[in-house]
Design a protein around this motif. Sequence first.
Motif, PDB file in Angstrom:
ATOM      1  N   MET A   1       0.827  -1.204   0.000  1.00 48.03           N
ATOM      2  CA  MET A   1       0.000   0.000   0.000  1.00 48.03           C
ATOM      3  C   MET A   1       0.862   1.254   0.000  1.00 48.03           C
ATOM      4  O   MET A   1       0.517   2.271  -0.607  1.00 48.03           O
ATOM      5  CB  MET A   1      -0.912   0.011   1.226  1.00 48.03           C
ATOM      6  CG  MET A   1      -1.949  -1.088   1.257  1.00 48.03           C
ATOM      7  SD  MET A   1      -2.924  -1.034   2.771  1.00 48.03           S
ATOM      8  CE  MET A   1      -3.913  -2.526   2.582  1.00 48.03           C
ATOM      9  N   ASP A   2       2.005   1.164   0.673  1.00 50.55           N
ATOM     10  CA  ASP A   2       2.908   2.312   0.787  1.00 50.55           C
ATOM     11  C   ASP A   2       3.353   2.831  -0.574  1.00 50.55           C
ATOM     12  O   ASP A   2       3.656   4.022  -0.727  1.00 50.55           O
ATOM     13  CB  ASP A   2       4.134   1.933   1.619  1.00 50.55           C
ATOM     14  CG  ASP A   2       3.766   1.308   2.960  1.00 50.55           C
ATOM     15  OD1 ASP A   2       3.104   0.248   2.950  1.00 50.55           O
ATOM     16  OD2 ASP A   2       4.140   1.862   3.996  1.00 50.55           O
ATOM     17  N   ASN A   3       3.396   1.947  -1.589  1.00 50.40           N
ATOM     18  CA  ASN A   3       3.786   2.386  -2.925  1.00 50.40           C
ATOM     19  C   ASN A   3       2.854   3.481  -3.452  1.00 50.40           C
ATOM     20  O   ASN A   3       3.279   4.361  -4.217  1.00 50.40           O
ATOM     21  CB  ASN A   3       3.755   1.215  -3.909  1.00 50.40           C
ATOM     22  CG  ASN A   3       4.798   0.161  -3.609  1.00 50.40           C
ATOM     23  OD1 ASN A   3       5.796   0.420  -2.944  1.00 50.40           O
ATOM     24  ND2 ASN A   3       4.562  -1.055  -4.089  1.00 50.40           N
ATOM     25  N   LEU A   4       1.592   3.424  -3.048  1.00 47.81           N
ATOM     26  CA  LEU A   4       0.600   4.361  -3.568  1.00 47.81           C
ATOM     27  C   LEU A   4       0.670   5.728  -2.898  1.00 47.81           C
ATOM     28  O   LEU A   4      -0.013   6.662  -3.326  1.00 47.81           O
ATOM     29  CB  LEU A   4      -0.801   3.762  -3.432  1.00 47.81           C
ATOM     30  CG  LEU A   4      -1.017   2.513  -4.291  1.00 47.81           C
ATOM     31  CD1 LEU A   4      -2.347   1.850  -3.965  1.00 47.81           C
ATOM     32  CD2 LEU A   4      -0.940   2.855  -5.775  1.00 47.81           C
ATOM     33  N   LEU A   5       1.524   5.870  -1.874  1.00 46.16           N
ATOM     34  CA  LEU A   5       1.743   7.195  -1.288  1.00 46.16           C
ATOM     35  C   LEU A   5       2.475   8.110  -2.272  1.00 46.16           C
ATOM     36  O   LEU A   5       2.579   9.315  -2.038  1.00 46.16           O
ATOM     37  CB  LEU A   5       2.529   7.079   0.019  1.00 46.16           C
ATOM     38  CG  LEU A   5       1.783   6.385   1.168  1.00 46.16           C
ATOM     39  CD1 LEU A   5       2.704   6.228   2.373  1.00 46.16           C
ATOM     40  CD2 LEU A   5       0.523   7.157   1.552  1.00 46.16           C
ATOM     41  N   HIS A   6       2.961   7.548  -3.344  1.00 45.77           N
ATOM     42  CA  HIS A   6       3.558   8.354  -4.429  1.00 45.77           C
ATOM     43  C   HIS A   6       2.588   9.437  -4.906  1.00 45.77           C
ATOM     44  O   HIS A   6       3.020  10.506  -5.350  1.00 45.77           O
ATOM     45  CB  HIS A   6       3.925   7.418  -5.589  1.00 45.77           C
ATOM     46  CG  HIS A   6       4.338   8.109  -6.837  1.00 45.77           C
ATOM     47  ND1 HIS A   6       5.582   8.703  -6.993  1.00 45.77           N
ATOM     48  CD2 HIS A   6       3.668   8.315  -8.012  1.00 45.77           C
ATOM     49  CE1 HIS A   6       5.660   9.240  -8.204  1.00 45.77           C
ATOM     50  NE2 HIS A   6       4.522   9.028  -8.840  1.00 45.77           N
ATOM     51  N   TYR A   7       1.289   9.165  -4.769  1.00 48.17           N
ATOM     52  CA  TYR A   7       0.272  10.104  -5.255  1.00 48.17           C
ATOM     53  C   TYR A   7      -0.285  10.994  -4.149  1.00 48.17           C
ATOM     54  O   TYR A   7      -1.225  11.746  -4.375  1.00 48.17           O
ATOM     55  CB  TYR A   7      -0.884   9.320  -5.891  1.00 48.17           C
ATOM     56  CG  TYR A   7      -0.451   8.465  -7.053  1.00 48.17           C
ATOM     57  CD1 TYR A   7      -0.215   9.028  -8.303  1.00 48.17           C
ATOM     58  CD2 TYR A   7      -0.263   7.086  -6.902  1.00 48.17           C
ATOM     59  CE1 TYR A   7       0.201   8.240  -9.379  1.00 48.17           C
ATOM     60  CE2 TYR A   7       0.146   6.300  -7.965  1.00 48.17           C
ATOM     61  CZ  TYR A   7       0.373   6.883  -9.196  1.00 48.17           C
ATOM     62  OH  TYR A   7       0.790   6.121 -10.254  1.00 48.17           O
TER      63      TYR A   7
END
Length: 231
Positions: free
Chosen positions: A107-113
Amino acid sequence: MEGLGVTLVAGDLDDAGSLRRALEGAHGVFSVQPLAYEPETLAAEVRRGVAVADAARDAGVRHLVYSSVGGAERGTGIGHFESKAEIERHVRALGLPATILRPVFFMDNLLHYADATGERVMELPVLPDRPMQMIASDDIGRIAAAAFAAPAEFVGAELEIAGDEPSFARVAEIYHRVTGVPTRLVPLPIEERMFEWFAEDGYRADLGALRGRFPGLLTFEGFLTRRLGPA
């Protein structure tokens, strides 16, 4: 950290001697290597994962928990999945008392946005309505801690772990609701092997069983609310 009873010991994943010294007297080891993509970094990942396992054997460690990736055992053809499969094979060949955890998409990957203003546009090579299993990195730590606390249950186990499975269209809706910023998904052509695998096969964690075994696993909405809070 020392106030919590933690003793810090220096070690270098590229220095086998330092790993052996760092692991002296340790009951358990959690092994995870930096993400790799290119041939050189993939080879380094394998070398480092093997070195940690060898040092754990030499130090007489009683429980190794290795963080691999969901699907590593299924011959995905994805470079940074196959590297982890190679490390898994080495751990098993050593006969170590080990637990292999296979986390899915972070899920942390989506903090890119997360920092979008005005409008959030998520351009990704995915099928919009296909569910994607994902997990919060904090929950990987919680499950690893549970494994160390119950070796009789977890030594020898190989467990794919996830906390939620929203589609990316749903991810965009959740981002909008949690942050108040209008969010839309723009699907891109699927060309890379990993995204082909996501579309064709993908992760296979048993979410129902995992939620029963590890209460409190974060959904993506719970994760995002915890990290970003309401607008």
